[in-house]
Design an enzyme around this catalytic site. Structure first.
Site, PDB file in Angstrom:
ATOM      1  N   HIS A 341     133.868  29.289  19.973  1.00  0.00           N
ATOM      2  CA  HIS A 341     133.164  30.569  19.854  1.00  0.00           C
ATOM      3  C   HIS A 341     132.089  30.693  20.931  1.00  0.00           C
ATOM      4  O   HIS A 341     132.038  31.677  21.674  1.00  0.00           O
ATOM      5  CB  HIS A 341     132.532  30.673  18.464  1.00  0.00           C
ATOM      6  CG  HIS A 341     131.667  31.878  18.263  1.00  0.00           C
ATOM      7  ND1 HIS A 341     132.008  32.893  17.406  1.00  0.00           N
ATOM      8  CD2 HIS A 341     130.477  32.230  18.806  1.00  0.00           C
ATOM      9  CE1 HIS A 341     131.065  33.828  17.435  1.00  0.00           C
ATOM     10  NE2 HIS A 341     130.114  33.436  18.282  1.00  0.00           N
ATOM     11  N   GLU A 342     131.232  29.676  21.015  1.00  0.00           N
ATOM     12  CA  GLU A 342     130.093  29.759  21.931  1.00  0.00           C
ATOM     13  C   GLU A 342     130.536  29.795  23.387  1.00  0.00           C
ATOM     14  O   GLU A 342     130.021  30.573  24.186  1.00  0.00           O
ATOM     15  CB  GLU A 342     129.132  28.595  21.690  1.00  0.00           C
ATOM     16  CG  GLU A 342     128.464  28.615  20.338  1.00  0.00           C
ATOM     17  CD  GLU A 342     127.633  29.865  20.107  1.00  0.00           C
ATOM     18  OE1 GLU A 342     127.349  30.590  21.071  1.00  0.00           O
ATOM     19  OE2 GLU A 342     127.278  30.118  18.954  1.00  0.00           O
ATOM     20  N   HIS A 345     131.682  33.064  24.708  1.00  0.00           N
ATOM     21  CA  HIS A 345     130.639  33.982  25.170  1.00  0.00           C
ATOM     22  C   HIS A 345     130.486  33.861  26.692  1.00  0.00           C
ATOM     23  O   HIS A 345     130.200  34.843  27.384  1.00  0.00           O
ATOM     24  CB  HIS A 345     129.307  33.677  24.494  1.00  0.00           C
ATOM     25  CG  HIS A 345     129.177  34.264  23.126  1.00  0.00           C
ATOM     26  ND1 HIS A 345     129.242  35.615  22.881  1.00  0.00           N
ATOM     27  CD2 HIS A 345     128.983  33.681  21.919  1.00  0.00           C
ATOM     28  CE1 HIS A 345     129.081  35.841  21.585  1.00  0.00           C
ATOM     29  NE2 HIS A 345     128.933  34.679  20.983  1.00  0.00           N
ATOM     30  N   TYR A 356     125.422  43.034  24.605  1.00  0.00           N
ATOM     31  CA  TYR A 356     125.281  42.431  23.283  1.00  0.00           C
ATOM     32  C   TYR A 356     124.417  43.289  22.361  1.00  0.00           C
ATOM     33  O   TYR A 356     123.384  42.877  21.854  1.00  0.00           O
ATOM     34  CB  TYR A 356     124.699  41.034  23.417  1.00  0.00           C
ATOM     35  CG  TYR A 356     125.060  40.136  22.266  1.00  0.00           C
ATOM     36  CD1 TYR A 356     126.378  39.737  22.069  1.00  0.00           C
ATOM     37  CD2 TYR A 356     124.099  39.707  21.366  1.00  0.00           C
ATOM     38  CE1 TYR A 356     126.705  38.925  20.995  1.00  0.00           C
ATOM     39  CE2 TYR A 356     124.417  38.895  20.304  1.00  0.00           C
ATOM     40  CZ  TYR A 356     125.726  38.510  20.123  1.00  0.00           C
ATOM     41  OH  TYR A 356     126.066  37.700  19.065  1.00  0.00           O
ATOM     42  N   GLU A 365     130.954  39.668  19.972  1.00  0.00           N
ATOM     43  CA  GLU A 365     130.924  38.639  18.936  1.00  0.00           C
ATOM     44  C   GLU A 365     132.327  38.381  18.377  1.00  0.00           C
ATOM     45  O   GLU A 365     132.717  37.231  18.141  1.00  0.00           O
ATOM     46  CB  GLU A 365     129.968  39.061  17.822  1.00  0.00           C
ATOM     47  CG  GLU A 365     129.671  37.995  16.806  1.00  0.00           C
ATOM     48  CD  GLU A 365     128.907  36.803  17.370  1.00  0.00           C
ATOM     49  OE1 GLU A 365     128.916  35.753  16.707  1.00  0.00           O
ATOM     50  OE2 GLU A 365     128.315  36.921  18.451  1.00  0.00           O
ATOM     51  N   ASP A 427     124.208  45.037  12.596  1.00  0.00           N
ATOM     52  CA  ASP A 427     124.084  43.789  13.341  1.00  0.00           C
ATOM     53  C   ASP A 427     125.444  43.368  13.895  1.00  0.00           C
ATOM     54  O   ASP A 427     126.463  43.473  13.204  1.00  0.00           O
ATOM     55  CB  ASP A 427     123.552  42.689  12.405  1.00  0.00           C
ATOM     56  CG  ASP A 427     123.327  41.372  13.116  1.00  0.00           C
ATOM     57  OD1 ASP A 427     124.321  40.655  13.351  1.00  0.00           O
ATOM     58  OD2 ASP A 427     122.175  41.063  13.448  1.00  0.00           O
ATOM     59  N   HIS A 429     126.904  40.659  14.343  1.00  0.00           N
ATOM     60  CA  HIS A 429     127.650  39.640  13.614  1.00  0.00           C
ATOM     61  C   HIS A 429     128.375  40.214  12.403  1.00  0.00           C
ATOM     62  O   HIS A 429     129.250  39.563  11.831  1.00  0.00           O
ATOM     63  CB  HIS A 429     126.700  38.530  13.167  1.00  0.00           C
ATOM     64  CG  HIS A 429     126.030  37.840  14.312  1.00  0.00           C
ATOM     65  ND1 HIS A 429     124.829  38.278  14.820  1.00  0.00           N
ATOM     66  CD2 HIS A 429     126.418  36.795  15.082  1.00  0.00           C
ATOM     67  CE1 HIS A 429     124.486  37.514  15.838  1.00  0.00           C
ATOM     68  NE2 HIS A 429     125.439  36.617  16.021  1.00  0.00           N
TER      69      HIS A 429
END
Length: 527
Positions: A341-342, A345, A356, A365, A427, A429
């Protein structure tokens, strides 16, 4: 490029995933069972990206740079507008997709990026723009407010009519210990704030989550260093609970790392190194991309950040991944899917650069969740098999439940299952749930099923069924969309158009895959 920051958010704690910008990852695989078992991998379509060597990619970028003035003229850009080459993708059939940023009178145009599509013969086949608005702003000093200290003058084109602005980066630390790089944009004429976003995205050894694994190491003198020369030189460092600097490179006398528990600091290093390894392998094996930037260069990872830090983040400014050890320093956030996931980015920052914030932030995301999941399936690790659950290994909620669910996102208590007016105010997320749900439906279809021992039951907004086309094809469609059709300002409506374009290029405008993309978006109320 407009940087961004991502974070895993829960009612109990926050898992930040950043790109700086920051990013996160997920990894696992297994046998699929149930009504929608994955079909055999399809032959690679001619419109899929081809693997480029570092030198071949550099050559394409050089060629694009050499003719950027000619390209600007072909695009009817104004005399004050210049192009800056940022990325390039080449399809197996020879088509190239070159991504540019723009400047106006020497100033960066934020939200002015575009992608030029050309056939193998060099014929112009279209352009994808972040904004259709022309850039024509006054830079007369008499009309401007005083610039904030440390700010740079820019043209803001990411929302509405382009206007002259100042951009300032405010650094600091968030409540949970995550570093902050807040980009604040103010109107240069009125001095009023018009936009802001955070650029940090929060998301042979014995690992804690993946069992006994092989990790790349290099002999250095009489010992070994945790540096993977087969994957761009990725190295793993120990911050020893500090929160700055690079840390200390992990070394070992016998090339046997960790003991599978937190009693050995190297265990988290093994998980981080393994996460970077399987993420690299996924992008190279499946998508033909060599490294996060596509240039064959590895990032580096830092573990044991802070004390009881419940987060992980990617920072584009250092091109590095950072992991905390979780509550009580007992659950490092180093699982495969968090790593995937990270680091995704970073891929997004190097390609579409999705802002973002708002709907583009939700898509940013979701892209990390989608490819974190893809990495997990591709890794094929029996200790962490593939699933459509996000962060199921790290127990961030403290009750054994995952952080997010792709089949029905609202099961986490906050994510959106379907698009609605105002989704961009949610948000990122939680607004990411719309695209996560789309990807699950496109891959597996709606209704009840069991996959790798996990039960799913995915609904649709209109009550009508969706038939999945398989995860392999869904991944190819999303990746092509990200790298050739998404821009910094893509929202859900534009994402629908982009994925339909990708499906058409890969499989044909009359194909089952194209129709499935259309149906899956309708099922999450994006029409």
């Amino acid at each position: 490029m407009i940087p961004h920051i991502s974070r895993f958010t829960t009612k109990r704690s926050t898992l930040a995933i950043a790109t700086a910008v920051a990013a996160g990852a997920l990894i696992a695989t297994g046998t699929t069972t149930g009504a929608t078992a994955q079909p055999a991998a399809d032959p690679t379509p001619s419109a899929a990206p081809t693997a480029l060597t570092s030198s071949a990619r550099a050559g394409l970028l050089h060629d694009a740079d050499a003719k950027k003035a000619e390209t600007a003229k072909e695009l009817n850009l104004g005399s004050k507008e210049k192009l800056v080459v940022r990325d390039v993708v080449k399809d197996r059939d020879g088509t190239t997709h070159t991504r540019y940023e723009r400047t106006y009178d020497g100033l960066p145009v934020l939200g002015g990026d575009l992608v030029v599509h050309e056939s193998k013969s060099g014929k112009h086949e279209g352009v994808t723009r972040a904004t259709s608005k022309s850039v024509a702003v006054s830079t007369a000093p008499a009309t401007l407010t005083a610039a904030p200290t440390g700010a740079r003058k820019v043209v803001w084109a990411a929302s509405g009519t382009p206007r002259l602005a100042y951009e300032k980066v405010v650094t600091g630390t968030q409540k949970d210990g995550t570093p902050r790089k807040l980009h604040v944009v103010t109107d240069a004429t009125t001095g009023k704030k018009i936009f802001q976003w955070d650029a940090i995205h929060t998301g042979a050894g014995e690992s804690q989550y993946s069992g006994s694994v092989t990790v790349g190491s290099t002999k250095s003198g009489s010992s070994y260093a945790l540096t993977d020369t087969a994957r761009g030189g990725h190295s793993t460092y120990d911050l020893k609970h500090g929160s700055s600097g690079k840390g200390t490179l992990f070394t070992d006398a016998d090339d046997k790392w960790g003991n599978g528990t937190t009693t050995d600091p190297a265990t988290a290093g093994v998980d981080a190194a393994y996460g970077a390894q399987v993420t690299w392998d996924y992008y190279k094996d499946v998508q033909g991309r060599s490294g996060i930037k596509g240039d064959g260069k590895g990032a580096y990872s830092r573990v044991h950040y802070g004390n009881a830090y419940v987060n992980a983040f990617w920072d584009d400014s250092c091109f590095c991944m950072t992991y905390g050890d979780g509550e009580g320093d007992k659950k490092p956030l180093t699982s495969i899917d968090v790593a995937g996931h990270e680091m995704t980015h970073g891929v997004t920052a190097a390609t579409a650069g999705l802002i973002y914030s708002g709907e583009s932030g939700g898509l940013n995301e979701a892209t990390s969740d989608i490819f974190g999941t893809a990495v997990e399936f591709h890794a094929g690790n029996p200790k962490d098999v593939g699933d459509y659950l996000i962060g199921e290994k790290i127990d961030i909620n403290g009750n054994g439940t995952p952080l997010r669910y792709m089949d029905k996102p609202s099961k986490d208590g906050g994510s959106l299952d379907y698009w609605k007016t105002g989704a961009g105010n949610v948000d990122v997320h939680y607004s990411s749930g719309i695209a996560n749900h789309f990807f699950y439906l496109l891959s597996e279809g709606s209704g009840a099923k069991v996959i790798n021992g996990v039960s799913y039951n995915s609904p649709t907004s209109d009550g009508q069924p969706v038939t999945g086309i398989g995860r392999d094809k869904a991944e190819k469609i999303w990746f092509k969309s990200l790298t050739t059709y998404f821009t910094t300002t893509t929202n859900y409506a534009k994402a629908r158009t982009a994925t339909l374009s990708a499906a058409s290029a890969l499989y044909g405008a009359s194909s089952t895959e194209y129709k499935a993309v259309d149906r899956a978006w309708a099922a999450v109320n994006v029409k």
